[in-house]
Structures are given as structure tokens and as C-alpha cells.
Motif scaffolding. Structure first.
Motif, mmCIF file in Angstrom:
data_model
loop_
_atom_site.group_PDB
_atom_site.id
_atom_site.type_symbol
_atom_site.label_atom_id
_atom_site.label_comp_id
_atom_site.label_asym_id
_atom_site.label_seq_id
_atom_site.Cartn_x
_atom_site.Cartn_y
_atom_site.Cartn_z
ATOM 1 N N ARG A 77 6.540 -8.755 5.819
ATOM 2 C CA ARG A 77 5.707 -8.391 4.932
ATOM 3 C C ARG A 77 4.448 -7.758 5.692
ATOM 4 O O ARG A 77 3.713 -6.875 5.424
ATOM 5 C CB ARG A 77 5.150 -9.484 4.037
ATOM 6 C CG ARG A 77 4.343 -9.147 3.101
ATOM 7 C CD ARG A 77 3.682 -10.100 1.992
ATOM 8 N NE ARG A 77 3.048 -9.742 0.905
ATOM 9 C CZ ARG A 77 2.167 -10.557 0.410
ATOM 10 N NH1 ARG A 77 2.473 -11.795 0.172
ATOM 11 N NH2 ARG A 77 1.087 -10.054 -0.537
ATOM 12 N N ALA A 78 4.117 -8.889 6.603
ATOM 13 C CA ALA A 78 2.752 -8.251 7.504
ATOM 14 C C ALA A 78 3.026 -7.127 8.353
ATOM 15 O O ALA A 78 2.302 -6.492 8.415
ATOM 16 C CB ALA A 78 2.652 -9.424 8.636
ATOM 17 N N GLU A 79 4.437 -6.782 8.880
ATOM 18 C CA GLU A 79 4.734 -5.811 9.382
ATOM 19 C C GLU A 79 4.682 -4.354 8.523
ATOM 20 O O GLU A 79 4.191 -3.366 8.778
ATOM 21 C CB GLU A 79 6.201 -5.618 10.136
ATOM 22 C CG GLU A 79 6.538 -4.350 10.827
ATOM 23 C CD GLU A 79 7.776 -4.582 11.210
ATOM 24 O OE1 GLU A 79 8.582 -3.528 11.472
ATOM 25 O OE2 GLU A 79 8.565 -5.436 11.063
ATOM 26 N N ALA A 80 5.193 -4.641 7.093
ATOM 27 C CA ALA A 80 4.905 -3.512 6.147
ATOM 28 C C ALA A 80 3.590 -3.232 5.868
ATOM 29 O O ALA A 80 3.205 -2.039 5.448
ATOM 30 C CB ALA A 80 6.004 -4.116 4.957
ATOM 31 N N ASN A 81 2.751 -4.356 5.760
ATOM 32 C CA ASN A 81 1.534 -4.187 5.350
ATOM 33 C C ASN A 81 0.588 -3.386 6.653
ATOM 34 O O ASN A 81 -0.165 -2.452 6.317
ATOM 35 C CB ASN A 81 0.650 -5.381 5.226
ATOM 36 C CG ASN A 81 0.904 -6.099 3.640
ATOM 37 O OD1 ASN A 81 1.589 -5.242 3.008
ATOM 38 N ND2 ASN A 81 0.727 -7.446 3.640
ATOM 39 N N GLY A 82 1.010 -3.576 7.889
ATOM 40 C CA GLY A 82 0.521 -2.678 9.028
ATOM 41 C C GLY A 82 0.598 -1.537 8.780
ATOM 42 O O GLY A 82 0.137 -0.559 9.072
ATOM 43 N N LYS A 83 2.043 -1.042 8.481
ATOM 44 C CA LYS A 83 2.707 0.347 8.306
ATOM 45 C C LYS A 83 1.847 1.083 6.956
ATOM 46 O O LYS A 83 1.513 2.060 7.316
ATOM 47 C CB LYS A 83 4.123 0.312 8.158
ATOM 48 C CG LYS A 83 4.840 -0.136 9.446
ATOM 49 C CD LYS A 83 6.297 0.075 9.011
ATOM 50 C CE LYS A 83 7.120 -0.243 10.481
ATOM 51 N NZ LYS A 83 8.455 -0.195 10.174
ATOM 52 N N ILE A 84 1.653 0.233 6.093
ATOM 53 C CA ILE A 84 0.881 0.907 4.894
ATOM 54 C C ILE A 84 -0.512 0.994 5.215
ATOM 55 O O ILE A 84 -0.937 2.094 4.959
ATOM 56 C CB ILE A 84 0.833 -0.006 3.717
ATOM 57 C CG1 ILE A 84 2.562 -0.085 3.129
ATOM 58 C CG2 ILE A 84 0.104 0.320 2.684
ATOM 59 C CD1 ILE A 84 2.836 -1.167 2.191
ATOM 60 N N LEU A 85 -1.040 0.197 6.006
ATOM 61 C CA LEU A 85 -2.382 0.344 6.379
ATOM 62 C C LEU A 85 -2.538 1.666 7.377
ATOM 63 O O LEU A 85 -3.291 2.702 7.322
ATOM 64 C CB LEU A 85 -3.029 -0.839 7.207
ATOM 65 C CG LEU A 85 -4.568 -0.772 7.545
ATOM 66 C CD1 LEU A 85 -5.315 -0.288 6.519
ATOM 67 C CD2 LEU A 85 -4.724 -1.812 8.434
ATOM 68 N N ASN A 86 -1.476 1.838 8.215
ATOM 69 C CA ASN A 86 -1.651 2.940 9.299
ATOM 70 C C ASN A 86 -1.283 4.258 8.659
ATOM 71 O O ASN A 86 -1.989 5.384 8.876
ATOM 72 C CB ASN A 86 -0.615 2.777 10.205
ATOM 73 C CG ASN A 86 -0.753 1.780 11.304
ATOM 74 O OD1 ASN A 86 -1.739 1.482 11.453
ATOM 75 N ND2 ASN A 86 0.177 1.278 12.143
ATOM 76 N N LEU A 87 -0.309 4.408 7.520
ATOM 77 C CA LEU A 87 0.081 5.328 6.742
ATOM 78 C C LEU A 87 -1.276 5.970 5.904
ATOM 79 O O LEU A 87 -1.678 6.862 5.882
ATOM 80 C CB LEU A 87 0.938 5.262 5.525
ATOM 81 C CG LEU A 87 2.369 5.365 6.614
ATOM 82 C CD1 LEU A 87 3.514 4.881 5.570
ATOM 83 C CD2 LEU A 87 2.741 6.659 7.223
#
Length: 125
Positions: A77-87
Motif C-alpha cells: 500500500r505504501a508503495e502504491a501510494n508513492g506511485k500514485i503521488l509520483n503520477l
């Protein structure tokens, strides 16, 4: 005594022996029955103890597995949140770039304008 009656002490002795044997047999049967029930109860108690032990071991195993999965899920989830933030940051950067070049970009709360169909395009008609 010769009156035809059996000797009284012999009769009482025989009767007492028979009663004692019967009482001893009943006592032995009762003791065996009670000991059998105790052994049966002991076996049941032992079986339930073993079953309870196995269930506790399985519960502990599944608790540990669940904890590991929660940790893995939190990391994903933390990794996905990081990817969402980057996108999101990439999209905002692209919007600002388009706006600087004079290309209108709808804001997030605005509905996009309908698409324009250009004559002669291949859209399956």
C-alpha cells in the motif's frame, strides 16, 4: 441333630459364603465399571487436551501468517501510494507545461469538453 434339618452352622456358613461371593462379584463388577468409566473419561480428557493443543497451534500459525500478510499489505500500500503521488505530480507538471504553451487544460473539478470528430476519421461507421 437328627430331626432331618440341616446343620444350622453349615447352612449359615454356606449362605454367608454365597452372599460374600455375590457381594464380592458385584463389588468387582462395580469397581471394574467405575475404573472403566474413569479410564474412558481420562481418554476423553486426553483427547480434548490434544485437540485443544492442536487448535491453539493452528491459531498461532494463522495469527502469525495474518500478521505477515498485514505487514506485506502495508508495504504494498505504501508503495502504491508513492506511485500514485509520483503520477499525480507528473500529471500536474504536464498540466503546467501545457498551460505555459497556451493549451487549455481542464481543472480536476471541471468536466472535459466533448471530443471533436474530424471528418474522414475511421471511427467504425
Amino acid at each position: 441333630m437328627s430331626d432331618g434339618l440341616p446343620d444350622a452352622p453349615g447352612l449359615w456358613t454356606a449362605l454367608a459364603g454365597a452372599i460374600g461371593a455375590a457381594f464380592g462379584g458385584v463389588s468387582l463388577w462395580l469397581a471394574n465399571r467405575l475404573m472403566g468409566k474413569a479410564a474412558f473419561q481420562q481418554a476423553i480428557n486426553s483427547g480434548f487436551s490434544e485437540l485443544t493443543k492442536q487448535l491453539r497451534e493452528e491459531r498461532d500459525f494463522f495469527r502469525n501468517q495474518l500478521a505477515e500478510e498485514r505487514i506485506a499489505w502495508a508495504a504494498e500500500r505504501a508503495e502504491a501510494n508513492g506511485k500514485i503521488l509520483n503520477l499525480t505530480q507528473s500529471i500536474e507538471s504536464l498540466k503546467h507545461l501545457l498551460i505555459r504553451h497556451g493549451i487549455p487544460v481542464p481543472l480536476a473539478h471541471q468536466e472535459p469538453e466533448p471530443f471533436t470528430v474530424i471528418e474522414g476519421s475511421d471511427h467504425g461507421d
